[in-house]
Write a protein that holds these residues in place. Sequence first.
Motif, PDB file in Angstrom:
ATOM      1  N   SER A 169      59.311  57.485  14.466  1.00  0.00           N
ATOM      2  CA  SER A 169      59.234  56.133  13.462  1.00  0.00           C
ATOM      3  C   SER A 169      58.066  55.167  13.498  1.00  0.00           C
ATOM      4  O   SER A 169      57.338  55.201  14.784  1.00  0.00           O
ATOM      5  CB  SER A 169      60.692  55.546  13.835  1.00  0.00           C
ATOM      6  N   ALA A 170      57.998  54.478  12.448  1.00  0.00           N
ATOM      7  CA  ALA A 170      57.115  53.405  12.826  1.00  0.00           C
ATOM      8  C   ALA A 170      57.492  52.528  13.844  1.00  0.00           C
ATOM      9  O   ALA A 170      56.520  51.812  14.612  1.00  0.00           O
ATOM     10  CB  ALA A 170      57.166  52.577  11.500  1.00  0.00           C
ATOM     11  N   ARG A 171      58.542  52.235  14.127  1.00  0.00           N
ATOM     12  CA  ARG A 171      58.985  51.239  15.320  1.00  0.00           C
ATOM     13  C   ARG A 171      58.513  52.032  16.755  1.00  0.00           C
ATOM     14  O   ARG A 171      58.177  51.461  17.559  1.00  0.00           O
ATOM     15  CB  ARG A 171      60.630  51.171  15.343  1.00  0.00           C
ATOM     16  N   ASP A 172      58.470  53.443  16.774  1.00  0.00           N
ATOM     17  CA  ASP A 172      58.076  53.788  17.953  1.00  0.00           C
ATOM     18  C   ASP A 172      56.611  53.866  18.020  1.00  0.00           C
ATOM     19  O   ASP A 172      56.025  53.526  19.119  1.00  0.00           O
ATOM     20  CB  ASP A 172      58.170  55.734  17.760  1.00  0.00           C
TER      21      ASP A 172
ATOM     22  N   VAL B 195      59.185  42.443  14.923  1.00  0.00           N
ATOM     23  CA  VAL B 195      58.479  42.713  16.183  1.00  0.00           C
ATOM     24  C   VAL B 195      59.328  43.643  16.984  1.00  0.00           C
ATOM     25  O   VAL B 195      60.500  43.622  16.779  1.00  0.00           O
ATOM     26  CB  VAL B 195      58.606  41.385  17.102  1.00  0.00           C
ATOM     27  N   VAL B 196      58.666  44.682  17.421  1.00  0.00           N
ATOM     28  CA  VAL B 196      59.380  45.617  18.315  1.00  0.00           C
ATOM     29  C   VAL B 196      58.985  45.587  19.744  1.00  0.00           C
ATOM     30  O   VAL B 196      57.855  45.592  20.117  1.00  0.00           O
ATOM     31  CB  VAL B 196      58.859  47.073  17.580  1.00  0.00           C
ATOM     32  N   PRO B 197      59.966  45.515  20.408  1.00  0.00           N
ATOM     33  CA  PRO B 197      59.863  45.427  21.804  1.00  0.00           C
ATOM     34  C   PRO B 197      59.062  46.610  22.499  1.00  0.00           C
ATOM     35  O   PRO B 197      59.318  47.975  21.924  1.00  0.00           O
ATOM     36  CB  PRO B 197      61.187  45.419  22.625  1.00  0.00           C
ATOM     37  N   ARG B 198      58.232  46.712  23.322  1.00  0.00           N
ATOM     38  CA  ARG B 198      57.584  47.900  23.970  1.00  0.00           C
ATOM     39  C   ARG B 198      58.510  48.905  24.631  1.00  0.00           C
ATOM     40  O   ARG B 198      59.455  48.533  25.393  1.00  0.00           O
ATOM     41  CB  ARG B 198      56.700  47.419  25.061  1.00  0.00           C
ATOM     42  N   ARG B 199      58.425  50.171  24.336  1.00  0.00           N
ATOM     43  CA  ARG B 199      59.337  51.203  25.023  1.00  0.00           C
ATOM     44  C   ARG B 199      58.709  52.780  24.573  1.00  0.00           C
ATOM     45  O   ARG B 199      57.577  52.547  24.097  1.00  0.00           O
ATOM     46  CB  ARG B 199      60.593  51.175  24.190  1.00  0.00           C
ATOM     47  N   TRP B 200      59.377  53.478  25.069  1.00  0.00           N
ATOM     48  CA  TRP B 200      58.955  54.971  24.846  1.00  0.00           C
ATOM     49  C   TRP B 200      59.469  55.622  23.646  1.00  0.00           C
ATOM     50  O   TRP B 200      60.309  54.872  23.000  1.00  0.00           O
ATOM     51  CB  TRP B 200      59.563  55.732  26.243  1.00  0.00           C
ATOM     52  N   LEU B 201      59.248  56.657  23.077  1.00  0.00           N
ATOM     53  CA  LEU B 201      59.639  57.348  22.076  1.00  0.00           C
ATOM     54  C   LEU B 201      61.083  57.519  21.960  1.00  0.00           C
ATOM     55  O   LEU B 201      61.579  58.026  23.136  1.00  0.00           O
ATOM     56  CB  LEU B 201      58.889  58.604  21.840  1.00  0.00           C
ATOM     57  N   GLU B 202      61.757  57.225  21.025  1.00  0.00           N
ATOM     58  CA  GLU B 202      63.124  57.337  20.975  1.00  0.00           C
ATOM     59  C   GLU B 202      63.447  58.683  21.221  1.00  0.00           C
ATOM     60  O   GLU B 202      64.568  59.101  21.914  1.00  0.00           O
ATOM     61  CB  GLU B 202      63.898  57.059  19.457  1.00  0.00           C
ATOM     62  N   VAL B 203      62.929  59.736  20.605  1.00  0.00           N
ATOM     63  CA  VAL B 203      63.425  61.049  20.735  1.00  0.00           C
ATOM     64  C   VAL B 203      63.076  61.646  22.164  1.00  0.00           C
ATOM     65  O   VAL B 203      63.914  62.747  22.504  1.00  0.00           O
ATOM     66  CB  VAL B 203      62.510  62.186  19.768  1.00  0.00           C
ATOM     67  N   LEU B 204      62.416  61.053  23.126  1.00  0.00           N
ATOM     68  CA  LEU B 204      62.213  61.315  24.373  1.00  0.00           C
ATOM     69  C   LEU B 204      63.114  60.345  25.234  1.00  0.00           C
ATOM     70  O   LEU B 204      62.701  60.451  26.452  1.00  0.00           O
ATOM     71  CB  LEU B 204      60.783  61.446  24.905  1.00  0.00           C
TER      72      LEU B 204
END
Length: 998
Positions: A354-357, A689-698
Amino acid sequence: MTRWLALAYVIVVAAPALGSDEEFERSVRPLLVERCQKCHGAGKSSGGLRLDSREAILKGGDTGPAAVEGKPDESLIVQAIEQRDELRMPPKGKLEAREIAVLRRWIEKGAAWPSPGGATEHTKAKETVAATAGRDWWSFQPLRDATPPAVKDEAWPRDEIDRFLLAKLESRGLKPAPEADRRTWIRRATYDLTGLPPSAEEVDAFARDDAPDAFARLVDRLLASPAYGERWGRHWLDLVRYADTAGENSDHPTPHSWRYRNWVIDAFNRDVPYDEFVRLQVAGDLVAAGGPPEKHAEGIVATGFLAIARRFGHDIDKDVHLTHEDVIDTMGRTFLGLSIACARCHDHKYDPISARDYYALSGILQSTRFSFPGCEPKPLPRDLVPMMPAEAWARTIRPHREALEAIDAELKRIADQVAAESRRLFAGGVSEADVAARGSIPDGGSRAFGDAPGAKIEAVEVEPGTMLRLSVAPLGNHGADSTRVELEIAEANGPGRWDLVADVLDDLLAGNPHADRLGHQAVWWFLDGRPGRGPLPEPVRELGGNKGLHVWRDGDTPSVFANARPTELPVWTKLPPRSVFVHPAPDGPVAVGWVSPIRGRVTIKGRIVDAHPGGPDGVAWSIDRLEGDRRDALNRLAGLNARRTELARRRAELEAKAPRPELAYAVAEGTETDSPIHLRGDPEKRGPVVPRRWLEVLGGQAVPQGKGSGRRELAGWLTSPTNPLAARVMVNRIWQGHFGRGLVATPSDFGTRGMPPTHPELLDWLASRFIKDGWSVKAMHRRILLSAAYRQASTGDAHALELDPDNALRGRFGRRRLDAEEIRDSLLIAGGSLDPTPGGPHPFPPESSWSFTQHNPFQAFYETDRRSVYLVSLRNRRQPFLGLFDGADPNATTPERQETTVPTQALFFLNDPFFHRQAGRLAGRAIAAGPGESARLDELYRLALQRAPRGSDRATAAAFLARYAAELAGFPPAEATRQAWSALARAVLASNEFLYQD
């Protein structure tokens, strides 16, 4: 004689494939939204036309269809934006040429329009529908350690790899190809592992070695060779788009990039476990901070993977989001086989990203400080990273800093004395009666003293110790900064004559004050005209490395300087030959003083000229007389200034000898920040704003707040045992490096638009072994090269060619042309020219001299006989040889090389000086083997092809040499022999047998 290749090369600046969804979303949709849909969208449809869907565009408005598929010249929208007639859109201003080209190409490709979507459509969802659906895709499934299948032909397999391949072949009624001969196999293995040919002696020794472990020992020897790291390091540099320049419009050099290049080569040679190899490239500085000091430099240098990202535009600080996109794209494709950057403008159309990713990862990069390579408006690099730990550097630099502090304290004490003495010496200022002349010049102006109306300079009364002072001061904008001065003082009724240029030009730095040519000391003074400053204290010889440019200064300005060269000197401006200049400070004047050694009357002549127009204003000037005998005060001031100059010299020497930290083109921690979504990829339009994180699918794990950028966590997620992509992608690349094509034919796209694996069980079995073997790349090489599959010949029977024309089942070995680096290195070896030593930094010009621009970019290539991996790589201009033979594009990740066969490659073998030089050296080595044609031909073939010539080769060569000799009948015998054998060497080196690997 083996037949020659007919080869060519066409240099094409490829336009984006605007028929693709990715390029539509990147280039076309934002253009339509920003420039067209305000008047032709859902809210407003001027002229009955909407441009917010394909159907609406093809339907058109009041004047008919806006676009005709495949025919831009017949499309009204193109006619309007090109403003050919009364249709002129947009109504306020014309689109840029590149924007018009984007729309033309899009229509020419059929005006494809993907399904709608945007970065804001799923921002409230914890996990997108695409991410949920993507969990079913094969590459996101956990690794399965499959059991090797049973096969009918138990005699063929040498290991489990062969069982997986043979089972597929047997299911189609096919058999493997016969085993290749030993010369073919050693040549194949040696090129695959080292990128170099084996020697004839190595081929002969292997052919005679009947020991059961002969193949294994050969593989181990090749893996232990330094050439192995150079070969497989080059594969990795293809992926990470390595270059020695930044890629922005002036293509600034990055002089420290070579450290990362050499680190990659060394890491492959040391067999650094792949998971550690990845972690160091993403977060090596953070790993190094907690490790032993001896590992610190390695960790810093490894992050060059991030630092070598492309830079964009004119002022690269303004387009840093594009650099982050380049990193995310390269990282995703290289480590994961995913096109993550497609989600910059909207959710990925096909993969569960996603764009959030995207912006979650972008925040990690925004929290990281990248080395700055320089650009046109900011030419010098900054933020390079020291390779020594901070504590160790503090201990190293402490003695130097203490010595500087002692000198600075003494300089401060003397400067206070100079200030006090100067105030006494020049107290009271100058009366109007003592001003001999004054005036100003405009920007670009020039004026002789006394030329102003009513401003004739009368003869001036002087006595020993009287000072005549020419002061040059800035006007409002400090415009005419570099000012050329000519000043001549002559005794009215005597022989004395003093000329500033003639007296000081050839030895400006002899002292301040400076003697004249008549033997009088302390006649010419170079002064800081601001209150309490005194003589200019610091001499600089050959400023900026410019021969003949010498300066007296205080800081950078004010200054008095000279071009002592007999020719014009191009620096910040063009300084005329053999001239003296002054440069005022922004807040006050600079002065040249003449202290009279005589009593009497003197005349004053001279000129003042703006030497650097474009200010936008000029300077003011005045000539005044400081009456009275000031010699005692001036002598005291001269003594103080001599001491100050000596201290300045010692300080400069100390600085020149100062310890310098070795620097890396790397990254470091910045300020923690979370990124907003850029709506449709536009950084000016901020979404949530999107918090820093890893890809959702992973997994979607978050970066802990207050723990830094998140690169350490990112490095761990990339190589986590729960990430099924890392091992699959890398073993597929290793397989591709040996068989020419991966088990997944799209090596950097394991998403839904990529090709599925031809042997999924084998891929997972190899990935599982890779992890169990400690992520050892060399262990994977051994496993593959010792298989029966790798020993196959490149020929197949008619049945196999019909059923498996693309060799997807690996029932034979694939023949391939050597890549660009292999060809060049092999030519150097054939000519006996290869320098096997590792390459280091390139001889870039000193950073202080950089003035690269869009119209004068950096574009130097440096000749070397080292291996091709060490050639300088420019982003905005391809290295000619590597470009000709399909070398990697350093502007984007290159997962597999193209293999073109085009006419300009054949012209290389006919005309190129490098090729002719190596062929001539090969001929010389053959001639040195003895006087007989047979011995010479033996040597030529063994050096070039690692075999003895066959009977047909001898017959062809004899006829060739005879014909050539007849054409050279008038030449001296030695020269005729040299030319004939050079021609024969060129024919052999241009042959398929030399250029192809079976």
